[in-house]
Scaffold this active site. Structure first.
Site, PDB file in Angstrom:
ATOM      1  N   SER A 140       0.854  -1.181   0.000  1.00 48.01           N
ATOM      2  CA  SER A 140       0.000   0.000   0.000  1.00 48.01           C
ATOM      3  C   SER A 140       0.893   1.234   0.000  1.00 48.01           C
ATOM      4  CB  SER A 140      -0.915  -0.019   1.219  1.00 48.01           C
ATOM      5  OG  SER A 140      -1.777  -1.131   1.164  1.00 48.01           O
ATOM      6  N   THR A 141       1.290   1.678  -1.185  1.00 43.85           N
ATOM      7  CA  THR A 141       2.251   2.764  -1.311  1.00 43.85           C
ATOM      8  C   THR A 141       1.875   3.686  -2.452  1.00 43.85           C
ATOM      9  OG1 THR A 141       3.587   1.072  -2.410  1.00 43.85           O
ATOM     10  CG2 THR A 141       4.324   1.786  -0.261  1.00 43.85           C
TER      11      THR A 141
END
Length: 486
Positions: free
Chosen positions: A307-308
């Site tokens: 999750s970036t």
């Protein structure tokens, strides 16, 4: 820097739960002249002062990916001390030119007036719904009516818009915000954060990890970023691969050989050893690179979700900024009245290889994120990627394609991606030559998982460049990327 900070704040509004002001980030800055800087605004381990909760609010949640499931850890006890917001404000104060209110204005407008949810973030919404639905405050941010929002939904975040506008008018509001965070994630409510944690946590301005790659100079994040070290090593190992035809069987086999070697290097002690500059120098030495090129590689599993958010910017004066942000998957909690999702960086297995809650208070957490800048005279390449453990291979593949093979940014970013994970090679087959795919099938004994189309699993490399005076770039469609030259 104005562009990077403006885009980061817009991402805080529009890319829930990928990044948040209460998350972390890492940034590489190449000023117009002089040495580059590496800013560590990632999470810090809480607990200074020794206060502990009677009952730790730290739960596991299983997320279903279809072909597999993964357990994440959430709750107030999963929150690390966040530095994304103070880090961005410090970077803008140091290198920005426009007033902060002008830079943050687009994000404030998006939060106040609303935005259309994109397909990539909507996919993350669906995956992480067990975390999103943990609390009513969280569910409200991610919902369209009475259900989790889907692609095309019109969403807003007026609390966040007010919070950001208030910070521009009253910078001391950041101190108040962090104290409120400590209270809502402190021992009294099952968390670990103390007021001393948020008072003493500081953004670290470090010397980047630098290596020479032919006539290019690479600057990336140093330890405790394991990703920066692995990207630098991977590119050293790939030196000379440009002699092989791009996309040929020989080329793709060389890429997987390097990926397996990187897996063998990343043993149980690697994350700690990366903090030692002497260890990194020896690892990147000519002698060690020569040894690794001939050594068989063991395999280790990787994490399937990242999750970036990544941003790259470059201007006509030669200043370059590369920024990667994350909020983990979010803790399932929102800081009251702010519209800010609280991180779960203490619940990420990949950055806690020795187990959860074992690091001493105040310690800078390790990260795989590796924003990177390459320079060659006046030429610049600025890039990075989202994608958890896949991001190191994605960055390495794209940089190698650009500097070893001289392909265009679009070709480098859209080329079929390869990732060795455990005993399996995962790959994209669209655009992959038949003989190359056959060679990979043979090399991995049929342990190959194939995606027929490009997939966000393989990260999203977003790059800007200036080569021979001309500007360009590429946004990776795998993660909703875009590029603009102005």
């Amino acid at each position: 820097m104005d562009a990077i900070v403006a885009a980061a704040f817009a991402a805080f509004v529009c890319e829930l739960p990928l990044c948040s002001p209460l998350g972390g980030g890492v940034m590489v800055v190449q000023p117009e002249t002089g040495a580059a800087h590496a800013l560590d605004m990632f999470g810090r381990t809480p607990g200074l002062g020794g206060a502990r909760p009677t009952v730790l609010d730290f739960d596991h949640v299983e997320v279903d990916f279809g072909a597999t499931t993964q357990v994440f850890h959430v709750g107030r006890g999963s929150a690390a001390v966040p530095l994304a917001l103070p880090g961005l404000l410090q970077a803008h104060q140091r290198w920005g030119s426009l007033p902060l209110s002008d830079v943050v204005a687009p994000a404030v407008a998006l939060g106040r007036d609303g935005y259309q949810l994109g397909a990539g973030v909507a996919f993350a919404f669906r995956l992480l719904s067990p975390i999103i639905e943990r609390t009513a405050e969280s569910r409200m941010l991610f919902s369209d009516g009475d259900r989790i929002a889907s692609t095309g939904a019109q969403l807003d975040n007026r609390d966040l818009a007010r919070s950001l506008s208030d910070i521009c008018e009253r910078p001391e509001r950041v101190r108040d915000l962090m104290q409120a965070f400590a209270a809502e994630c402190g021992p009294a409510v099952g968390g670990l954060v103390t007021e001393r944690d948020v008072t003493e946590a500081t953004v670290n301005d470090a010397v980047p990890l630098c290596v020479e790659l032919g006539d290019w100079h690479l600057a990336t994040m140093p330890g405790p970023s394991t990703g920066g070290v692995l990207v630098a090593l991977g590119l050293r190992l790939l030196g000379g691969v440009g002699k092989l035809p791009f996309g040929s069987a020989e080329h793709v086999l060389a890429l997987t050989d390097v990926q397996r070697t990187l897996l063998s290097v990343r043993d149980d002690s690697f994350d700690e050893e990366c903090r030692d500059a002497a260890f990194v120098r020896e690892l990147l030495s000519d002698a060690k690179v020569a040894e690794l090129r001939t050594r068989a590689a063991a395999l280790h599993p990787d994490s399937p979700l990242g999750s970036t958010t990544h941003l790259s910017a470059l201007d006509e004066h030669g200043m370059a900024v590369s920024l990667t942000l994350t909020n983990g998957e979010g803790s399932g909690h929102v800081l009251s009245g702010t519209g800010m999702v609280i991180n779960n960086l203490l619940g990420e297995e990949d950055i806690h290889p020795r187990g959860f809650h074992r690091d001493p208070p105040g310690k800078a957490l390790s990260t795989m994120m590796a924003p990177t800048v390459l320079t060659r005279g006046e030429d610049r390449i600025v890039l990075g990627s989202g994608g958890s453990n896949r991001l190191r291979n994605a960055i390495t593949q794209v940089v190698s394609a650009l500097i070893e093979h001289g392909v265009t940014p679009e070709v480098a970013v859209t080329a079929p991606r390869l990732h060795v994970q455990g005993t399996t090679l995962t790959l994209e087959t669209r655009g992959l030559a038949a003989e190359a795919e056959a060679a990979l099938q043979s090399a991995f004994g049929g342990h190959v998982a194939a995606f027929a189309e490009p997939n966000m699993f393989f990260g999203g490399v977003h790059l800007a460049l200036r080569r021979r005076g001309a500007f360009g770039g590429a946004g990776d469609a795998r993660r909703g990327g875009s590029v603009r030259v102005v």
